[in-house]
Design a protein around this motif. Structure first.
Motif, PDB file in Angstrom:
ATOM      1  N   LYS A 203       1.177  -1.354  -0.458  1.00  0.00           N
ATOM      2  CA  LYS A 203      -0.192   0.275   0.396  1.00  0.00           C
ATOM      3  C   LYS A 203       0.908   1.031  -0.071  1.00  0.00           C
ATOM      4  O   LYS A 203       0.913   2.120  -0.821  1.00  0.00           O
ATOM      5  N   ASP A 204       2.037   0.846   0.458  1.00  0.00           N
ATOM      6  CA  ASP A 204       2.817   2.563   1.127  1.00  0.00           C
ATOM      7  C   ASP A 204       4.448   2.059   0.919  1.00  0.00           C
ATOM      8  O   ASP A 204       5.306   2.534   0.870  1.00  0.00           O
ATOM      9  N   HIS A 205       4.150   0.753   0.412  1.00  0.00           N
ATOM     10  CA  HIS A 205       6.107   0.555  -0.591  1.00  0.00           C
ATOM     11  C   HIS A 205       5.806  -0.028  -1.353  1.00  0.00           C
ATOM     12  O   HIS A 205       4.953  -0.877  -1.682  1.00  0.00           O
ATOM     13  N   GLN A 206       7.029  -0.563  -1.599  1.00  0.00           N
ATOM     14  CA  GLN A 206       7.749  -1.794  -2.854  1.00  0.00           C
ATOM     15  C   GLN A 206       8.564  -2.599  -1.480  1.00  0.00           C
ATOM     16  O   GLN A 206       9.708  -1.770  -1.682  1.00  0.00           O
ATOM     17  N   ILE A 207       8.557  -4.058  -2.578  1.00  0.00           N
ATOM     18  CA  ILE A 207       9.814  -4.827  -2.004  1.00  0.00           C
ATOM     19  C   ILE A 207      10.453  -5.657  -3.689  1.00  0.00           C
ATOM     20  O   ILE A 207       9.760  -6.075  -4.466  1.00  0.00           O
TER      21      ILE A 207
ATOM     22  N   GLN B 207      12.683   8.163  -1.888  1.00  0.00           N
ATOM     23  CA  GLN B 207      12.422   7.697  -0.467  1.00  0.00           C
ATOM     24  C   GLN B 207      13.598   6.729   0.290  1.00  0.00           C
ATOM     25  O   GLN B 207      14.157   6.498  -0.466  1.00  0.00           O
ATOM     26  N   SER B 208      12.774   6.803   1.625  1.00  0.00           N
ATOM     27  CA  SER B 208      13.905   5.515   2.526  1.00  0.00           C
ATOM     28  C   SER B 208      14.652   4.510   0.985  1.00  0.00           C
ATOM     29  O   SER B 208      13.109   3.806   1.341  1.00  0.00           O
ATOM     30  N   GLN B 209      15.394   3.681   1.793  1.00  0.00           N
ATOM     31  CA  GLN B 209      15.507   3.016   0.576  1.00  0.00           C
ATOM     32  C   GLN B 209      16.331   1.735   1.927  1.00  0.00           C
ATOM     33  O   GLN B 209      17.159   2.146   2.401  1.00  0.00           O
TER      34      GLN B 209
ATOM     35  N   THR C 139      15.298  -5.439  -2.059  1.00  0.00           N
ATOM     36  CA  THR C 139      15.140  -4.251  -1.559  1.00  0.00           C
ATOM     37  C   THR C 139      13.439  -4.135  -1.569  1.00  0.00           C
ATOM     38  O   THR C 139      13.270  -4.138  -1.990  1.00  0.00           O
ATOM     39  N   TYR C 140      13.757  -2.674  -0.306  1.00  0.00           N
ATOM     40  CA  TYR C 140      12.940  -2.208   0.070  1.00  0.00           C
ATOM     41  C   TYR C 140      12.570  -0.946  -0.135  1.00  0.00           C
ATOM     42  O   TYR C 140      13.750  -0.212   0.185  1.00  0.00           O
ATOM     43  N   PHE C 141      11.769  -0.030  -0.693  1.00  0.00           N
ATOM     44  CA  PHE C 141      11.448   1.228  -1.077  1.00  0.00           C
ATOM     45  C   PHE C 141      10.575   1.558  -0.232  1.00  0.00           C
ATOM     46  O   PHE C 141       9.147   1.232  -0.026  1.00  0.00           O
ATOM     47  N   HIS C 142      10.770   2.421   0.203  1.00  0.00           N
ATOM     48  CA  HIS C 142       9.197   3.481   1.410  1.00  0.00           C
ATOM     49  C   HIS C 142       8.319   4.305   0.179  1.00  0.00           C
ATOM     50  O   HIS C 142       8.701   5.914   0.530  1.00  0.00           O
ATOM     51  N   GLN C 143       8.349   3.337  -0.520  1.00  0.00           N
ATOM     52  CA  GLN C 143       7.962   4.731  -1.417  1.00  0.00           C
ATOM     53  C   GLN C 143       6.763   3.588  -2.431  1.00  0.00           C
ATOM     54  O   GLN C 143       7.351   2.615  -3.269  1.00  0.00           O
TER      55      GLN C 143
END
Length: 113
Positions: free
Chosen positions: A30-34, A51-53, A99-103
């Motif tokens: 909903k608010d991120h991508q992996i 955004q943070s990674q 990788t986790y993107f807080h976007q």
């Protein structure tokens, strides 16, 4: 080489990332991508920010210059890039990570044309 990602990961949609020699599977939140990424070729990353990674290296090596500080990350290492911080680097062939993107909209799904 045996496939590092299991079947459920390989069945995720591919991310449309404008780099040569990469395959990336996208899990959309909903608010991120992996992303589950693997690189077959060396890739130069131009300077950018977002955004943070957060990432964890599964195989290979990546060189990242984060806010002017040069780092080498290898198998088992983790890295974090805060939101808005400029970074660039080099990804070496054979590199694989999660990788986790807080976007939620960092990458789109690759079209199947």
């Amino acid at each position: 080489m045996k496939e590092i990602f299991p079947d459920p990961i390989q069945k995720l949609p591919e991310a449309d990332i404008p780099l040569d020699g990469i395959k990336a599977y996208l899990s959309q939140g909903k608010d991120h991508q992996i992303l589950f990424m693997k690189f077959e070729k060396d890739v130069e990353l131009p300077e950018h920010s977002h955004q943070s990674q957060w990432g964890i290296v599964l195989e290979g090596k990546i060189e990242l210059v984060i806010d002017g500080e040069r780092n080498i990350f290898e198998k088992g290492d983790r890295y974090f890039i805060p939101a808005g911080v400029k970074h660039h680097g080099k990804i070496f062939a054979g590199y694989t990570d999660i990788t986790y993107f807080h976007q939620k909209d960092r990458y789109k799904v690759k079209s199947r044309c």
